[in-house]
Design a protein around this motif. Structure first.
Motif, PDB file in Angstrom:
ATOM      1  N   SER A 167       0.715   7.913  -7.472  1.00 46.87           N
ATOM      2  CA  SER A 167       0.522   6.844  -6.492  1.00 46.87           C
ATOM      3  C   SER A 167      -0.809   6.130  -6.686  1.00 46.87           C
ATOM      4  O   SER A 167      -0.909   4.929  -6.454  1.00 46.87           O
ATOM      5  CB  SER A 167       0.627   7.403  -5.067  1.00 46.87           C
ATOM      6  N   ARG A 220       1.291   3.667  -1.906  1.00 49.44           N
ATOM      7  CA  ARG A 220       1.881   4.849  -1.263  1.00 49.44           C
ATOM      8  C   ARG A 220       3.297   4.605  -0.735  1.00 49.44           C
ATOM      9  O   ARG A 220       4.087   5.549  -0.654  1.00 49.44           O
ATOM     10  CB  ARG A 220       0.984   5.305  -0.108  1.00 49.44           C
ATOM     11  N   GLY A 253       2.104  10.999   0.231  1.00 49.48           N
ATOM     12  CA  GLY A 253       2.065   9.554   0.435  1.00 49.48           C
ATOM     13  C   GLY A 253       1.482   9.169   1.782  1.00 49.48           C
ATOM     14  O   GLY A 253       0.663   8.254   1.875  1.00 49.48           O
TER      15      GLY A 253
END
Length: 591
Positions: A101, A111, A177
């Motif tokens: 990410s 994200r 995330g």
């Protein structure tokens, strides 16, 4: 770089001529102003809402996963191999997702793609796990297999284990995330507030999960499934999908294409481990200390999370076992079912205490990691409301977040040692409830300390990259900074510091149980108390390490910045990025 750039020291001033002044960048960054503006309460709630839905999914797995797998016919010895998937996935998946990410250049943000994909995989694995008996049995039944046969039962267990691992990997993807999403989208001076809000949302998710698990769901919402576990998985899936969707719709990330080229490195498993090893070696100073604390703290927290309800239940059953040592198997099952309810009630008190702490404690904690910003605001304006003056009076000046975290370790250790002699339901429930205070700080303090440091360093990094790409006269060959790790990989390494000790705690607990545990239904078992008390010892070490953390986040000074010549490939990539930056600009969030 251009001599007129506000990011550079005046020519000839100081021995670090031409280096970025960290304090100046943080104080005056016009391109990043909108991202550093103070966000509203509504923004904070929308930003952190998704972690509440994720926590509900965690709660369903932790509180109901073991009874469900046992109902499929799985043995307890195999159960240990199944649940080690959590720590393993936490130690491997989160750092890997963090690296991916950090280097993601999606127009939707770094994200968001991982939050969406991870949420979809979590929902699918939850529902498949909940209906595995019906689905696998039905499919094999089409080929003439008897659903009650041993082969079908083994197949169901194997498929269930597969989806447990998929579920753990998916949940860790979402968590990686979301944590980085919160850090990236929150101003540096509000990192404490954002992580405090996140811990409150987690507390709410926990309470909803425990209340739902305690209720007779098939009686009230039977249309979601035939069993308690099926309905819980449906509720968790809806909650996770809804909260993640709301967060990514209302909170927009920066466009990562504006931040410069991704670092080039080796791909694959070997490249991943080399990247992690290098990142661990170059962790920011505060983050390194937090990871050291977390390693020893979670040796104690992991047994408490898994065995608190069993400790309560063991206290409940002992008088009955002593009074009637010749119970039938049916009577023993009924007794332990009631004991499980007692343990669940204690966990509910624990969750309520944790939420109350997260709601109330921030009003009394001095904002050490926001202090510089708060001071600058007060110096600019003396216009304060009666409410703000009242809130300032509530603050206890010496009670910084770091000291509150230190106290929470001591409280936890004291409660765990007390389990050795507390043998009443009321006293044990009170102990577990008090531990909720420590759990609240565990969900708040380490993330706030890391986020404050990483957010400020990310701000400096973005400013350097944007300046290099937007200035056509910049001399990239002599002004390239060494690679700095971003939020994703740093938070992933922090999760490794949480997950790795869980494996050690599992092994240690198994050894203690091997020597002290008595068969089910036999009085005199004190093994749970010993396991919990052993965890308290490691938490004392964590308390000592917490005392070594600073109350202020030190920013990198010019002397700490590292330069090296840019490669030909990096110069070409930077020139391509300049063309993109000239034709694009950041958009306003509207909050």
């Amino acid at each position: 770089m251009s001599e007129d750039s506000p990011l550079l020291s005046p020519s000839g001033e100081g021995e670090h001529e031409g280096l970025i002044d960290a304090q100046a960048v943080l104080a005056d960054d016009p391109q990043d102003d909108q991202w550093q503006e103070t966000k509203s309460l509504a923004y904070m709630m929308l930003l952190t809402l998704s972690i509440g839905g994720l926590q509900l999914a965690w709660a369903v797995e932790l509180s109901n996963g073991t009874p469900y797998l046992l109902s499929l016919g799985m043995s307890k010895s195999l159960m240990a191999l199944v649940w080690i998937a959590g720590p393993l996935s936490g130690a491997l998946v989160q750092p890997y997702v963090g690296i991916l990410s950090d280097n993601c250049k999606s127009p939707w943000g770094k994200r968001t793609p991982f939050m969406v994909v991870g949420s979809i995989a979590t929902v699918v694995s939850l529902m498949c796990l909940a209906w595995v008996r019906e689905v696998v049995g039905g499919l094999l039944g089409l080929f003439g297999a008897d659903r009650t046969s041993e082969g079908v039962k083994v197949t169901i267990i194997v498929v269930a284990v597969f989806f447990v691992y998929i579920l753990d990997f998916s949940i860790n993807t979402v968590q990686a995330g979301i944590r980085a999403f919160i850090l990236d989208c929150c101003p540096s001076h509000q990192q404490e507030a954002a992580n405090s809000m996140a811990s409150r949302v987690v507390g709410i998710g926990n309470i909803i999960g425990y209340v739902a698990g305690y209720s007779d769901l098939p009686k009230y919402i039977w249309w979601f499934g035939y069993t308690q576990f099926q309905i819980l998985c449906a509720i968790a899936s809806i909650a996770l999908s809804t909260t993640v969707l709301i967060s990514i719709i209302f909170i927009r990330e920066r466009d990562p294409r504006l931040e410069g080229p991704s670092p080039k490195g080796k791909k694959g498993i070997i490249g991943f481990f080399k990247t992690v090893a290098s990142s661990i070696k170059h962790l920011p100073p505060q983050t390194r200390k937090v990871c050291e604390v977390q390693f020893f703290a979670w040796i104690g927290y992991f047994p408490q999370l898994f065995y608190s309800s069993s400790y309560i239940g063991d206290i409940y059953v002992q008088p009955y076992l002593i009074k009637n040592p010749n119970m039938t198997p049916e009577e023993i099952d009924t007794l332990y079912e009631m004991a499980t309810r007692m343990g669940t009630f204690a966990l509910l008190i624990y969750a309520i205490t944790s939420l109350a702490t997260n709601v109330l404690l921030p009003f009394f904690v001095a904002p050490s990691y926001d202090a510089e910003y708060e001071a600058s605001i007060h110096s600019k304006s003396d216009n304060t409301t009666w409410l703000s003056r009242f809130m300032e009076k509530l603050v206890i000046p010496w009670l910084t977040l770091r000291r509150a975290w230190l106290c929470s370790h001591l409280i936890f250790a004291g409660c765990m040692f007390s389990t050795l002699w507390v043998r009443s339901i009321g006293g044990a429930t009170a102990l577990i409830g008090i531990v909720g205070i420590s759990w609240a700080l565990t969900l708040w303090a380490p993330f706030a300390i890391i986020s404050a440091e990483v957010s400020k360093r990310d701000k400096l990094r973005r400013q350097r990259n944007i300046q290099a790409m937007s200035d056509p006269d910049s001399d990239t060959e002599h002004a390239v900074f060494e690679k700095e790790d971003q939020a994703g990989v740093i938070l992933g390494i922090h999760n490794m510091a949480i997950a790795t000790p869980q494996i050690l705690a599992t092994i240690g607990s198994s050894i203690i149980f091997k020597f002290l545990q008595k068969p089910r239904g036999v009085p005199g078992d004190r093994s749970y108390s010993v396991v919990l008390a052993a965890g308290g010892i490691s938490t004392l070490i964590a308390a000592w390490l917490t005392s070594r953390i600073q109350d202020e986040v030190p920013l990198p000074t010019p002397a700490e910045e590292h330069f090296r010549p840019a490669t030909r490939e990096e110069r070409r990539s930077l020139n391509q990025e300049r063309n993109f930056v000239r034709s694009h600009s950041y958009t306003s969030l509207g909050y």
